[in-house]
Design a protein around this motif. Structure first.
Motif, mmCIF file in Angstrom:
data_model
loop_
_atom_site.group_PDB
_atom_site.id
_atom_site.type_symbol
_atom_site.label_atom_id
_atom_site.label_comp_id
_atom_site.label_asym_id
_atom_site.label_seq_id
_atom_site.Cartn_x
_atom_site.Cartn_y
_atom_site.Cartn_z
ATOM 1 N N THR A 169 12.947 -68.257 22.568
ATOM 2 C CA THR A 169 14.221 -68.972 22.476
ATOM 3 C C THR A 169 13.999 -70.481 22.526
ATOM 4 N N ILE A 170 15.044 -71.213 22.162
ATOM 5 C CA ILE A 170 15.041 -72.683 22.157
ATOM 6 C C ILE A 170 15.949 -73.156 23.287
ATOM 7 N N PRO A 171 15.523 -74.142 24.084
ATOM 8 C CA PRO A 171 16.336 -74.556 25.236
ATOM 9 C C PRO A 171 17.609 -75.270 24.822
ATOM 10 N N ALA A 172 18.605 -75.221 25.692
ATOM 11 C CA ALA A 172 19.883 -75.876 25.412
ATOM 12 C C ALA A 172 19.732 -77.381 25.299
ATOM 13 N N ASN A 173 18.717 -77.948 25.959
ATOM 14 C CA ASN A 173 18.525 -79.404 25.901
ATOM 15 C C ASN A 173 17.460 -79.796 24.877
ATOM 16 N N TYR A 174 17.312 -78.961 23.851
ATOM 17 C CA TYR A 174 16.304 -79.209 22.809
ATOM 18 C C TYR A 174 16.474 -80.572 22.163
ATOM 19 N N SER A 175 17.723 -80.989 21.973
ATOM 20 C CA SER A 175 17.964 -82.269 21.307
ATOM 21 C C SER A 175 17.527 -83.452 22.155
ATOM 22 N N SER A 176 17.260 -83.224 23.438
ATOM 23 C CA SER A 176 16.818 -84.320 24.302
ATOM 24 C C SER A 176 15.332 -84.632 24.146
ATOM 25 N N PHE A 177 14.618 -83.793 23.429
ATOM 26 C CA PHE A 177 13.188 -83.996 23.230
ATOM 27 C C PHE A 177 12.930 -84.718 21.916
ATOM 28 N N ASP A 178 11.959 -85.592 21.936
ATOM 29 C CA ASP A 178 11.515 -86.231 20.698
ATOM 30 C C ASP A 178 10.492 -85.363 19.981
ATOM 31 N N THR A 179 9.651 -84.675 20.755
ATOM 32 C CA THR A 179 8.718 -83.690 20.209
ATOM 33 C C THR A 179 8.775 -82.464 21.092
ATOM 34 N N PHE A 180 8.443 -81.305 20.525
ATOM 35 C CA PHE A 180 8.548 -80.068 21.306
ATOM 36 C C PHE A 180 7.424 -79.116 20.919
ATOM 37 N N LYS A 181 6.523 -78.887 21.862
ATOM 38 C CA LYS A 181 5.382 -78.006 21.619
ATOM 39 C C LYS A 181 5.793 -76.558 21.834
ATOM 40 N N TYR A 182 5.192 -75.650 21.032
ATOM 41 C CA TYR A 182 5.576 -74.238 21.072
ATOM 42 C C TYR A 182 4.350 -73.399 20.724
ATOM 43 N N VAL A 183 3.821 -72.656 21.701
ATOM 44 C CA VAL A 183 2.572 -71.909 21.495
ATOM 45 C C VAL A 183 2.743 -70.474 21.985
ATOM 46 N N PHE A 184 2.591 -69.513 21.065
ATOM 47 C CA PHE A 184 2.572 -68.101 21.424
ATOM 48 C C PHE A 184 1.126 -67.678 21.736
ATOM 49 N N THR A 185 0.962 -66.894 22.813
ATOM 50 C CA THR A 185 -0.340 -66.305 23.134
ATOM 51 C C THR A 185 -0.145 -64.807 23.337
ATOM 52 N N ASP A 186 -0.904 -64.002 22.598
ATOM 53 C CA ASP A 186 -0.749 -62.547 22.641
ATOM 54 C C ASP A 186 -2.133 -61.918 22.806
ATOM 55 N N THR A 187 -2.298 -61.092 23.841
ATOM 56 C CA THR A 187 -3.576 -60.442 24.112
ATOM 57 C C THR A 187 -3.462 -58.960 23.808
ATOM 58 N N LEU A 188 -4.297 -58.479 22.875
ATOM 59 C CA LEU A 188 -4.265 -57.085 22.444
ATOM 60 C C LEU A 188 -5.392 -56.306 23.117
ATOM 61 N N SER A 189 -5.102 -55.107 23.614
ATOM 62 C CA SER A 189 -6.135 -54.284 24.223
ATOM 63 C C SER A 189 -7.150 -53.856 23.169
ATOM 64 N N LYS A 190 -8.311 -53.343 23.631
ATOM 65 C CA LYS A 190 -9.386 -52.965 22.707
ATOM 66 C C LYS A 190 -9.004 -51.793 21.813
ATOM 67 N N GLY A 191 -7.950 -51.093 22.160
ATOM 68 C CA GLY A 191 -7.491 -49.990 21.318
ATOM 69 C C GLY A 191 -6.611 -50.424 20.168
ATOM 70 N N LEU A 192 -6.436 -51.741 19.988
ATOM 71 C CA LEU A 192 -5.590 -52.269 18.920
ATOM 72 C C LEU A 192 -6.364 -53.253 18.061
ATOM 73 N N THR A 193 -6.281 -53.085 16.746
ATOM 74 C CA THR A 193 -6.943 -53.984 15.793
ATOM 75 C C THR A 193 -5.885 -54.786 15.052
ATOM 76 N N LEU A 194 -5.905 -56.092 15.231
ATOM 77 C CA LEU A 194 -4.907 -56.973 14.621
ATOM 78 C C LEU A 194 -5.061 -57.030 13.108
ATOM 79 N N ASP A 195 -3.936 -56.931 12.401
ATOM 80 C CA ASP A 195 -3.901 -57.176 10.961
ATOM 81 C C ASP A 195 -3.406 -58.609 10.775
ATOM 82 N N GLN A 196 -4.339 -59.541 10.659
ATOM 83 C CA GLN A 196 -3.973 -60.952 10.630
ATOM 84 C C GLN A 196 -3.134 -61.298 9.406
ATOM 85 N N SER A 197 -3.321 -60.568 8.315
ATOM 86 C CA SER A 197 -2.565 -60.862 7.099
ATOM 87 C C SER A 197 -1.078 -60.533 7.240
#
Length: 554
Positions: A244-272
């Protein structure tokens, strides 16, 4: 040095950053006279806070006189000598009159944030820039605040008892850093009468979900995004991450956004398959998506546990102007950033147990008071989903003896794909079953060192199956087909989804081969028959001899 300031209060009462959501209070103007009744103090309460939120107050100008109320109010201001150098630096003015005139010309109607007026909150960019510059200069000068208040445990507000004046409030501590962004600066004139300002705090959340593939499995008719699912090994599993995007988003001049997802060894990521979208008006019938994948840097790595770590990084959401199709990108508090991708359940998958989890979090700029430049960030709590898969074990026994080592039983596994609610072995709709681990539907029973015979098919989804003995050892009867169901029951709404119930959904079958009918004794149809016939002949001969003797005597 004093200056009677005409119309200043009308501006400063509206000076609020979007996240702070200033509730407009005293409006005032000033003329050439002052009223000593302006001396004293009053309170400003900042509401809509979390326990631990801390605000610092800086009295930039003092009120030296005031008269009248409402639109007729008149106020006179003077510089607070503590901040004279700071205000000279920020405004470029050298005299108190020039500084106050500079502040009076800051816009009071340029509201472009979540609100549209001083009373509902908004974002005057010029005010935000002025407040940020003042705060930066205060920090450089190492000036202490005039008062600091922290929201107590269980409290949602803080109250400042302050001399009448023109104040800058700055949130210095975020009491809930895992989900909330700091409120922006608040600037306001404190005049006679208690005032309340609602801080428009910004909340950022991350939700991770998985979709189940089996409408006849554990979640009847499920096509929705949930917290756990079950699949065959070799299946592609769809995932989404919703930020989600914060209610005070307009108060920022720049806004960093980084997703981090860790997959167990039983899952193979399809990067495409990775895609990032802005979803406008989420959870409504008018929701629409805009592809912004190209603005995120995608990277993968392997952690110490051998798990794949996926990161999607955007250093400044505010710089995204257009979507991939060239249309204007609409990113704001009424949008979500949604990542979707597929991962294959592979041969390393855990069978039942704790399943095959993956966890995700979202790192974001959290301090509007520092221009949202990424100087500080917070990370949401991890959200976990899990995918389960199962197995069937067979214990094979023989009522008499045992088969030759080169003539062991074989079984073929079938999965039901028909429409019968309670299929039998003879129903239509059975297909031979294979998956990414079990590449053949037919397997041979294993003779173990302890004298037992076993068989196993692993990596099965929930559903109904049939096991058929497709090769029977010589001297034994073929076992009847076994129809069984894997009933998977797991938490579909949970922060840490688990299998439910006290029994495992894994299935164990006990199948016995019985020997054939007893063969006849050696000698064709048997010596007993010959013995019986011989006895009859001897008896007949005896009777004949008796008759013959009697005839002679006669």
């Amino acid at each position: 040095m004093r200056k009677v300031w005409k119309s200043l209060a009308g501006a400063v009462s509206a000076l609020a950053i979007a996240a702070a959501g200033l509730v407009g209070v005293a409006t005032a103007s000033a003329d050439d006279t002052t009223d000593s009744t302006a001396s004293g103090s009053d309170s400003i309460t900042i509401t809509n806070l979390a326990p631990g939120d801390t605000y610092a107050a800086y009295e930039l100008l003092t009120v030296t006189g005031a008269s009248g109320t409402g639109a007729d109010a008149k106020v006179a201001y003077a510089l607070n000598s503590k901040y004279t150098a700071v205000l000279q630096q920020v405004t470029g003015q050298t005299t108190p009159a020039g500084i106050i005139d500079y502040i009076s010309k800051l816009p009071d109607d340029a509201f472009t944030g979540a609100g549209s007026s001083a009373t509902t909150g908004g974002d005057a960019a010029a005010v935000r820039s002025f407040a940020a510059s003042v705060m930066a200069a205060i920090k450089d000068a190492k000036l202490e605040p005039d008062q600091v208040q922290t929201a107590a445990a269980g409290a949602t507000s803080v109250t400042f008892d302050l001399p009448l004046g023109y104040y800058l409030f700055n949130q210095t501590v975020n009491g809930a850093p895992s989900t909330n962004t700091n409120s922006s600066f608040i600037v306001n004139t404190n005049l006679s009468g208690s005032q309340s300002i609602a801080a428009k705090r910004g909340t950022v959340t991350l939700t991770k979900k998985v979709k189940d593939n089996d409408p006849n499995g554990d979640v009847t008719g499920s096509t929705t995004w949930i917290d756990s699912a079950d699949y065959n090994i070799g299946d592609k599993v769809p995932y989404i991450l919703v930020g989600t995007i914060p209610a005070n988003y307009s108060s920022f001049d720049t806004f960093k956004y980084v997703f981090t997802d860790t997959l167990s060894k039983g899952l193979t990521l399809d990067q495409s398959s990775i895609q990032v979208n802005v979803v406008n008006n989420p959870n409504t019938s008018t929701a629409s998506a805009q592809n912004i994948t190209k603005y995120f840097t995608v990277a993968t790595s392997t952690n110490a546990d051998g798990q794949t770590v996926l990161t999607l990084t955007n250093d400044n959401l505010k710089a995204i102007q257009t979507a991939d199709d060239g249309t204007a990108a609409n990113i704001g508090p009424n949008t979500q950033i949604v990542v979707s991708y597929d991962a294959t359940l592979n041969s390393n998958a855990v069978i039942a147990g704790d399943g095959n989890p993956n966890t995700a979090s979202l790192t974001f700029s959290d301090n509007a008071s520092n221009d949202g430049s990424g100087e500080t960030t917070s990370t949401t709590p991890e959200d976990k989903v899990a995918v389960f898969t199962y197995k069937v074990d067979v214990n094979k026994t023989f009522d008499v003896g045992k088969p030759a080592d080169n003539d062991l039983p074989q079984f073929t596994l079938y999965k039901y794909t028909g429409t019968d609610a309670n299929p039998t072995a003879s129903s239509e709709g059975w297909v031979e079953y294979t998956n990414g681990l079990e590449t053949s539907a037919t397997k041979t029973v294993t003779a173990n060192a302890d004298g037992t015979y076993t068989l196993s098919f692993q990596g099965l989804d929930a559903g109904t199956y049939k096991l058929v003995e497709s090769h029977t050892p010589g001297g034994y009867n073929t076992a009847a087909p076994e129809v069984f169901t894997i009933n998977a029951d797991h938490e579909i709404t949970s922060d840490d989804p688990k299998l439910l119930g006290t029994t495992s959904p894994n299935v164990t079958l006990n199948i016995q081969n019985t020997s054939g009918s007893m063969l006849p004794s050696t000698g064709g149809i048997g010596t007993t028959l010959f013995y019986g016939i011989g006895a009859v002949l001897v008896l007949a001969a005896g009777i004949g001899l008796v008759v013959a003797v009697r005839r002679r005597r006669a």
